[in-house]
Scaffold this motif. Sequence first.
Motif, PDB file in Angstrom:
ATOM      1  N   ARG A  21       1.141  -1.103  -0.111  1.00 25.90           N
ATOM      2  CA  ARG A  21       0.098   0.215   0.420  1.00 25.90           C
ATOM      3  C   ARG A  21       0.874   0.903   0.301  1.00 25.90           C
ATOM      4  N   TRP A  27      -0.581  -3.099  -4.783  1.00 28.34           N
ATOM      5  CA  TRP A  27      -1.907  -3.380  -5.110  1.00 28.34           C
ATOM      6  C   TRP A  27      -2.238  -1.953  -6.095  1.00 28.34           C
ATOM      7  N   THR A 169       4.414  -2.784   8.689  1.00 22.44           N
ATOM      8  CA  THR A 169       2.702  -3.331   8.822  1.00 22.44           C
ATOM      9  C   THR A 169       1.922  -1.972   8.784  1.00 22.44           C
ATOM     10  N   SER A 170       1.011  -2.031   8.156  1.00 23.61           N
ATOM     11  CA  SER A 170      -0.382  -1.184   8.502  1.00 23.61           C
ATOM     12  C   SER A 170      -1.314  -0.867   8.945  1.00 23.61           C
ATOM     13  N   ASP A 193       8.063   1.941  12.426  1.00 26.24           N
ATOM     14  CA  ASP A 193       7.114   1.336  11.040  1.00 26.24           C
ATOM     15  C   ASP A 193       7.958   3.419   9.935  1.00 26.24           C
TER      16      ASP A 193
END
Length: 226
Positions: A21, A27, A169-170, A193
């Motif tokens: 993302r 994606w 990780t989002s 992050d």
Amino acid sequence: MKIAVLTGAGISAESGIQTFRDSNGLWEGHDVMEVASPEGFARNPKVVLDFYNLRRQQLLEVSPNLAHTTLADLEKEHEVVIITQNVDDLHERAGSTRVVHLHGELLKVRSTVEEHTILDWKKDLNLGDLCKNKHQLRPHIVWFGEAVPLLETAIDLVEAADIIIIIGTSMQVYPAAGLIQYAQEDAKIYFVDPKPSIASSERITVFAEKATTGVPKVVAQINSLL
Ligand code: APR
């Protein structure tokens, strides 16, 4: 100390593997429902197999980075388990010995019918590649809309952990993103992050930086506590 490490695509970014993302993420160029869902596989299996064959080829050309190796070294001092959303094998190649792949593994395939028939697979997978019972093989990946078979295992491991490290990780995809809620009240949580999706608090220490610089700092802080 029991340490549970939850990793996402960000830990493999510096090894050269696209995240999903971020800008120009995986994606952006693909329709998730076309390439990562059972419906998409039923509709056009070749598109799906081509998508995973390309990702598998790319994986065979990259290596673990300092974040992966730092986590592997952590096993020398602590009881460590990696719970990863990633389907690459970079944690294993870095030396981590306890890795739980919540979303499957790119270098494995399984029968489309017998879910427990799982095979190592490091070449292209094509229509007509069948398991011994003559069922079409498919990527051993948990697609959108499919159950996460190792979820209970992951919950038990998070509940048992004294320290939780979340890396890259989002936190947008459940149930993986919800694992943090199973942490013990007094568990220490670290988050690494560059664009953190959770804020620092009494129990959460955030390192707003990339994995290869943030993970060594987390490990140094953990070791200074002991
Ligand atoms: N170091 C650490 N984190 C990084 C780095 C880096 N060098 N580069 C990017 N990131 C962070 C981003 O800021 C973002 O928070 O990695 C995260 C990547 O988020 P996503 O692309 O959403 O990946 P992830 O959270 O792993 O996606 C979860 O979604 O599509 C499904 O099954 C797929 O497992 C995947 C799941």
